[in-house]
Design a protein around this motif. Structure first.
Motif: not given
Length: 550
Positions: A177-181, A202-206, A215-216
């Motif tokens: 569940n990594l997210h970037f900000t 935060y912006m994550g990816f799946k 996914i925000n």
């Protein structure tokens, strides 16, 4: 403090919070997960840009910062099934340590090495190879130097992050569940750009169906800043904006699903959400001044549906969908009628071939269409049953399905003309025994009768014999004599005024009122109510029966 200790400590804090908080309110921060479809331009990659160095967070029950990428611009890509990587067996407890070893391996072996995260620990990976054989040379070198390694294929389970120099700096497993900000000093908030559009949080990816989905993860109030101005005009009265804010907040929390990958889409499937750049001062104020307020029925959150324009009355849920919701029943809505909405009335025309295509696209093996007939409507004027007579028999569409099939603005519609026309002089032929249909297959109140030329002298026995098929070539009888219709359209006068109909019997003209499903709050109605002095809670209680706002 170790990661495990952090989790235990924060988990203890969370337990205390849950024990002391009865329900959602000002004392807690609520987050939502929103799938970002726009402005995404690719299903395989997304460009991220920060307002400073981009940090990577792991988000489970709460955001926890793991490490910093030391870059303000990265590209996130789906790792294709065709690539093989070399996986080294050693585990590391931090990104920094794995990165340090990756840089050492690069200096020694001269290939690309980068950290890999599986959700629990880090490893070092190397290369992007099209086959196991291509990975063989480096793999042999590593094994000869005493390193335990093997070639692996992620099979659409890996996501790769490249820095601005197009160098891989991280690969992580789809199960994480990594997210970037990044931190935005101007607003003192965490925010990130994806494909040049900024979003709070935060912006994550799946990876879903071999697509990279963004996914925000954002706190509820910040999410509403990006929703309300996209669902209602920011220039409308403050009370209507507040009503929209409360409805949107209620809708969002009702649709939260802890086990789902995301709670909502960023479009009309849920609520239109366009992020930071779409925010407006007036709608931000409406969100702030109603902070935490939601709509309840019998002490439970409602499904706070809303739509653009009711057309004069809203509708009960069981007449549009299937569930009977006691707080979402049809109400008279003169406010929407008086609002000046451009969608109070509308018209739409389709050729017979276009409707056949719609039926075929919906799984019906239709080749010929004979008629379209409305057979049942609600007390609030919306179509409940619509029958399409075809070469494979009658096809029945119920409730909202009819308007969705036809692509109409609402289910409040009439079929003005089609394969069968009902034309008559409303002064000569209208009597108790000859009632002209008002729905499904005809238009009434037309001055002058239309028949074939050879039938001019014949007595007309009933309305259905007046016209069947096309109008072109028919003869119009009027006080000035008879004449044939040769034009593509026909203007007619009735008690409703002047209407223009297509004369080709293969065309179907639909006239209707309102825009949307008609359930719950009419946004144009809310606008009018605000202009007439109603408060936002009065607006909501008009459209939702028996509710409380708190």
């Amino acid at each position: 403090m170790t990661k495990l200790c952090k989790r235990i400590t924060l988990f203890s804090i969370l337990i205390v919070f849950l024990l002391t908080t009865v329900c959602y309110g000002a004392t807690g921060t609520e987050y939502v997960k929103v799938r970002i479809r726009y402005p995404r331009v690719s299903n395989e990659q997304a460009a991220l840009k920060g307002y400073g160095s981009i940090s990577v967070y792991e988000i489970n029950e709460y955001p926890e910062e793991l490490f910093n990428l030391n870059s303000n611009q990265v590209n996130v890509q789906l790792d294709s099934y065709k690539y093989y990587h070399i996986e080294l067996s050693d585990y590391y407890n931090s990104y920094e340590k794995a990165l340090s070893y990756a840089e050492e391996f690069e200096d020694i072996f001269g290939d690309e090495f980068y950290p890999y995260y599986d959700g629990e620990s880090f490893r070092v990976y190397a290369g992007f190879y099209s086959s196991r054989n291509d990975a063989g040379s480096l793999l042999n070198q590593l094994n000869k130097n005493g390193y335990d390694a093997e070639a692996v294929n992620m099979g659409y389970k890996g996501i790769v992050v490249y820095n601005e120099k197009n160098k891989p700096v991280l690969m992580f497993d789809n199960s994480t569940n990594l997210h970037f900000t990044s931190y935005y000093d101007k607003e003192s908030i965490d925010m990130i750009m994806i494909d040049n559009r900024p979003y709070r949080g935060y912006m994550g990816f799946k990876i879903i169906e071999e697509r990279l989905v963004s996914i925000n993860f954002v706190d509820l109030e910040s999410y509403l800043y990006g929703v309300v101005p996209n669902e209602i005009s920011a220039s409308w009265g403050m009370e209507s904006l507040k009503a929209q804010a409360v409805a949107a907040r209620t809708y969002a929390i009702y649709n939260k699903s802890p086990r789902a990958l995301y709670d909502m889409d960023d479009n009309q499937n849920s609520q239109v959400y366009r992020g930071y750049n779409s925010e407006k001062e007036s709608t931000d104020k409406a969100v702030d001044e109603t902070r935490g307020e939601m709509i309840y029925y019998d002490d439970k959150l409602i499904q706070a549906f809303y739509h653009s324009t009711s057309g004069g009355s809203t509708e009960s849920t069981e007449n549009v969908w299937f569930e009977n919701l006691p707080y979402a029943v049809g109400v008279d809505d003169g406010y929407s009628d008086r609002s000046g909405s451009p969608y109070n009335e509308w018209q739409k025309s389709y050729s017979k071939e276009e409707i056949i295509k719609k039926l075929r696209d919906d799984g019906n093996d239709v080749r010929e269409l004979y008629s379209v007939e409305i057979t049942k409507v609600t007390e609030n004027n919306r179509v409940v049953e619509c029958i399409f007579s075809t070469d494979i028999g009658e096809i029945l569409y119920k409730k909202e399905n009819a308007r969705l099939l036809l692509g109409l603005m609402s289910s409040w519609f009439d079929i003005v003309n089609g394969n069968v026309y009902y034309f008559t002089n409303e002064f000569t032929y209208l009597n108790e025994n000859r009632t002209i249909p008002s729905r499904g297959g005809g238009s009434s109140g037309i001055l002058d009768n239309i028949v074939d030329a050879e039938e001019v002298e014949e007595e007309i026995e009933d309305f259905k014999s007046l016209s069947s098929g096309g109008i072109i070539g028919k003869t119009v009888i009027s006080d000035s004599g008879t004449s044939k219709i040769t034009k593509d359209t026909l203007s007619v006068i009735s008690s409703k005024g002047i209407s223009t109909l297509k004369t080709d019997s293969s065309s179907y003209n639909f006239e209707g009122r309102g825009w949307g499903h008609g359930i719950g709050m009419s946004q144009y109605g809310a606008k009018q109510m605000a202009e007439e002095g109603f408060s936002y809670d009065e607006i909501l209680k008009h459209y939702f029966t028996g509710v409380t706002i708190r």
